[in-house]
Design a protein around this motif. Structure first.
Motif, PDB file in Angstrom:
ATOM      1  N   GLY A  72       0.836  -1.175   0.067  1.00 47.36           N
ATOM      2  CA  GLY A  72      -0.074  -0.023   0.002  1.00 47.36           C
ATOM      3  C   GLY A  72       0.744   1.134  -0.211  1.00 47.36           C
ATOM      4  O   GLY A  72       0.374   2.370  -0.123  1.00 47.36           O
ATOM      5  N   CYS A  73       2.120   1.200   0.312  1.00 44.36           N
ATOM      6  CA  CYS A  73       3.006   2.345   0.225  1.00 44.36           C
ATOM      7  C   CYS A  73       4.196   2.265  -0.848  1.00 44.36           C
ATOM      8  O   CYS A  73       4.654   1.167  -0.776  1.00 44.36           O
ATOM      9  N   LYS A  74       4.563   3.488  -1.414  1.00 49.60           N
ATOM     10  CA  LYS A  74       5.569   3.279  -2.421  1.00 49.60           C
ATOM     11  C   LYS A  74       6.697   3.979  -2.054  1.00 49.60           C
ATOM     12  O   LYS A  74       7.673   4.214  -2.854  1.00 49.60           O
ATOM     13  N   VAL A  75       7.063   4.294  -0.661  1.00 49.32           N
ATOM     14  CA  VAL A  75       8.206   4.805  -0.188  1.00 49.32           C
ATOM     15  C   VAL A  75       8.842   3.421   0.257  1.00 49.32           C
ATOM     16  O   VAL A  75       8.360   2.529   0.571  1.00 49.32           O
ATOM     17  N   PRO A  76      10.200   3.269   0.304  1.00 50.35           N
ATOM     18  CA  PRO A  76      10.929   2.212   1.053  1.00 50.35           C
ATOM     19  C   PRO A  76      10.664   2.127   2.320  1.00 50.35           C
ATOM     20  O   PRO A  76      10.660   3.116   3.133  1.00 50.35           O
ATOM     21  N   ALA A  77      10.885   0.744   2.722  1.00 52.85           N
ATOM     22  CA  ALA A  77      10.718   0.404   4.203  1.00 52.85           C
ATOM     23  C   ALA A  77      11.738  -0.628   4.622  1.00 52.85           C
ATOM     24  O   ALA A  77      12.205  -1.242   3.758  1.00 52.85           O
ATOM     25  N   GLN A  78      12.149  -0.131   5.962  1.00 49.14           N
ATOM     26  CA  GLN A  78      13.348  -1.404   6.538  1.00 49.14           C
ATOM     27  C   GLN A  78      12.333  -1.739   7.554  1.00 49.14           C
ATOM     28  O   GLN A  78      11.542  -1.319   8.429  1.00 49.14           O
ATOM     29  N   LEU A  79      12.877  -3.096   7.839  1.00 51.90           N
ATOM     30  CA  LEU A  79      12.324  -4.146   8.901  1.00 51.90           C
ATOM     31  C   LEU A  79      13.226  -4.868   9.703  1.00 51.90           C
ATOM     32  O   LEU A  79      14.340  -5.289   9.256  1.00 51.90           O
ATOM     33  N   GLY A  80      12.877  -4.866  11.023  1.00 57.21           N
ATOM     34  CA  GLY A  80      13.610  -5.679  12.168  1.00 57.21           C
ATOM     35  C   GLY A  80      12.588  -6.391  12.858  1.00 57.21           C
ATOM     36  O   GLY A  80      11.661  -6.110  12.788  1.00 57.21           O
ATOM     37  N   GLY A  81      13.156  -7.384  13.415  1.00 54.29           N
ATOM     38  CA  GLY A  81      12.178  -8.467  14.219  1.00 54.29           C
ATOM     39  C   GLY A  81      12.171  -9.678  13.615  1.00 54.29           C
ATOM     40  O   GLY A  81      11.404 -10.027  12.780  1.00 54.29           O
ATOM     41  N   GLY A  82      13.207 -10.694  14.226  1.00 51.39           N
ATOM     42  CA  GLY A  82      12.923 -11.865  13.944  1.00 51.39           C
ATOM     43  C   GLY A  82      13.358 -12.341  12.598  1.00 51.39           C
ATOM     44  O   GLY A  82      13.231 -13.581  11.938  1.00 51.39           O
ATOM     45  N   ARG A  99      15.078  -2.894   2.859  1.00 54.70           N
ATOM     46  CA  ARG A  99      16.111  -2.876   3.875  1.00 54.70           C
ATOM     47  C   ARG A  99      15.830  -3.771   4.851  1.00 54.70           C
ATOM     48  O   ARG A  99      14.899  -3.678   5.400  1.00 54.70           O
ATOM     49  N   VAL A 100      16.688  -4.852   5.126  1.00 50.99           N
ATOM     50  CA  VAL A 100      16.270  -5.829   6.392  1.00 50.99           C
ATOM     51  C   VAL A 100      17.291  -5.386   7.559  1.00 50.99           C
ATOM     52  O   VAL A 100      18.217  -4.895   7.208  1.00 50.99           O
ATOM     53  N   ILE A 101      16.743  -5.474   8.813  1.00 52.08           N
ATOM     54  CA  ILE A 101      17.833  -4.845   9.957  1.00 52.08           C
ATOM     55  C   ILE A 101      17.914  -6.256  10.884  1.00 52.08           C
ATOM     56  O   ILE A 101      17.190  -6.832  11.245  1.00 52.08           O
ATOM     57  N   LEU A 102      19.492  -6.437  10.905  1.00 55.43           N
ATOM     58  CA  LEU A 102      19.768  -7.632  11.742  1.00 55.43           C
ATOM     59  C   LEU A 102      20.419  -7.254  13.008  1.00 55.43           C
ATOM     60  O   LEU A 102      21.161  -6.620  13.075  1.00 55.43           O
ATOM     61  N   GLY A 103      19.603  -7.871  14.082  1.00 58.33           N
ATOM     62  CA  GLY A 103      19.927  -7.454  15.435  1.00 58.33           C
ATOM     63  C   GLY A 103      20.456  -8.366  16.137  1.00 58.33           C
ATOM     64  O   GLY A 103      21.861  -8.568  16.376  1.00 58.33           O
ATOM     65  N   THR A 104      19.747  -9.318  16.599  1.00 54.98           N
ATOM     66  CA  THR A 104      20.207 -10.693  17.378  1.00 54.98           C
ATOM     67  C   THR A 104      21.453 -11.179  16.559  1.00 54.98           C
ATOM     68  O   THR A 104      22.288 -11.598  17.195  1.00 54.98           O
ATOM     69  N   VAL A 105      21.194 -11.791  15.433  1.00 53.29           N
ATOM     70  CA  VAL A 105      22.063 -12.457  14.874  1.00 53.29           C
ATOM     71  C   VAL A 105      23.570 -11.707  14.536  1.00 53.29           C
ATOM     72  O   VAL A 105      24.720 -12.293  14.115  1.00 53.29           O
ATOM     73  N   ALA A 106      23.292 -10.224  14.449  1.00 51.67           N
ATOM     74  CA  ALA A 106      24.669  -9.305  14.610  1.00 51.67           C
ATOM     75  C   ALA A 106      25.678  -9.786  15.680  1.00 51.67           C
ATOM     76  O   ALA A 106      26.918  -9.771  15.611  1.00 51.67           O
ATOM     77  N   VAL A 107      25.256 -10.288  16.866  1.00 52.42           N
ATOM     78  CA  VAL A 107      25.766 -10.903  17.986  1.00 52.42           C
ATOM     79  C   VAL A 107      26.101 -12.224  17.932  1.00 52.42           C
ATOM     80  O   VAL A 107      27.118 -12.605  17.914  1.00 52.42           O
ATOM     81  N   GLU A 108      25.117 -13.070  17.707  1.00 57.04           N
ATOM     82  CA  GLU A 108      25.242 -14.402  17.618  1.00 57.04           C
ATOM     83  C   GLU A 108      25.676 -15.279  16.545  1.00 57.04           C
ATOM     84  O   GLU A 108      26.181 -16.134  16.397  1.00 57.04           O
ATOM     85  N   ARG A 109      25.244 -14.492  15.176  1.00 55.63           N
ATOM     86  CA  ARG A 109      25.917 -14.921  13.947  1.00 55.63           C
ATOM     87  C   ARG A 109      26.433 -14.074  12.803  1.00 55.63           C
ATOM     88  O   ARG A 109      25.983 -13.717  12.068  1.00 55.63           O
ATOM     89  N   PRO A 110      27.519 -13.508  13.438  1.00 53.62           N
ATOM     90  CA  PRO A 110      27.971 -12.524  12.410  1.00 53.62           C
ATOM     91  C   PRO A 110      28.358 -13.040  11.120  1.00 53.62           C
ATOM     92  O   PRO A 110      28.441 -11.851  10.199  1.00 53.62           O
ATOM     93  N   GLU A 111      28.731 -14.200  10.923  1.00 54.78           N
ATOM     94  CA  GLU A 111      28.797 -14.549   9.373  1.00 54.78           C
ATOM     95  C   GLU A 111      27.807 -14.514   8.767  1.00 54.78           C
ATOM     96  O   GLU A 111      27.817 -14.168   7.248  1.00 54.78           O
TER      97      GLU A 111
END
Length: 240
Positions: A72-82, A99-111
């Protein structure tokens, strides 16, 4: 500096939490897609989405709401969570997420973060959520001994698009952002930094813009819903 209106999703609704506590959620809109459209109609250039249930579950939970926003929206969106594996990253980007946002895996799975950043240039951000300078993961439920700045530096050469730095103690509290910590983080790395947590007035945005180091953007949620921050006026000020 880009202003990112935040839409936090819990049980299919647009909510705001107080300092990340799920039992302190205020529902602001039963129709997140309608909320997104109102932000877009006000002139925003990006949307910031968070699947709160997904952050705890470790997998997408509010997918239907996110998909409705994207369609429903034509502007870019970024998402985090799960978002914790390559399949989920690929699925969301294929569905039109910018764009995706990686949080938990940035600590646990940097690769995984590095692999995703290589595979999808410009479409992977790292979310660093901290209490007292220490990173929290899994929906902010687990605290680590990892220093926020040290974590950011680990990704200096990974090609991530941005770091989204959230001061958890300020989030949803309407007490202003942690400008000093945000500016210090931005000075420590070459990666663009987006400020989050506590942005509750036009003065807060101006202070972040003029903090002495260039920030890529700032995220605001509750202040936009409560009316403490007028989105149109804020966008005009930042453009000016």
């Amino acid at each position: 500096m880009i202003l990112y209106p935040a839409i936090d999703l819990k049980d299919g609704q647009a909510v705001r939490l107080l300092r990340g506590e799920m039992d302190k959620a205020t529902v602001f809109n039963d129709d997140p897609a309608a909320q997104a459209r109102s932000f877009v109609d006000a002139g925003c250039a990006w949307l910031h989405l968070v699947d709160l249930n997904g952050a705890f579950a470790g997998e997408p939970v509010n997918a239907a709401a996110v998909e409705a926003i994207l369609s429903g929206c034509k502007v870019p969106a970024q998402l985090g969570g799960g978002i914790r594996n390559m399949a989920t990253i690929e699925t969301w980007l294929d569905k039109g997420l910018a764009r995706v946002i990686l949080g938990t895996v940035a600590v646990e799975r940097p690769e995984l973060v590095r692999e995703a950043a290589r595979a999808f240039p410009g479409r992977v951000a790292v979310g660093i959520d901290a209490r007292g300078g220490r990173v929290a993961t899994r929906g902010w439920a687990e605290e680590t001994d990892v220093d926020a700045t040290d974590l950011a530096r680990r990704y200096e050469d990974a090609g991530v698009a941005a770091i989204i730095y959230t001061d958890i103690d300020r989030d949803g509290a309407m007490q202003g952002p942690n400008i000093a910590a945000t500016a210090a983080l931005a000075r420590a790395v070459q990666i663009p930094v987006i400020a989050s947590g506590g942005v509750s007035s036009l003065e807060d945005l101006i202070a972040l813009r003029d903090c002495g180091v260039t920030l890529d953007g700032a995220i605001s949620g509750r202040a936009l819903y409560d009316g403490a921050l007028d989105l149109r006026a804020a966008l005009e000020t930042l453009r000016g």
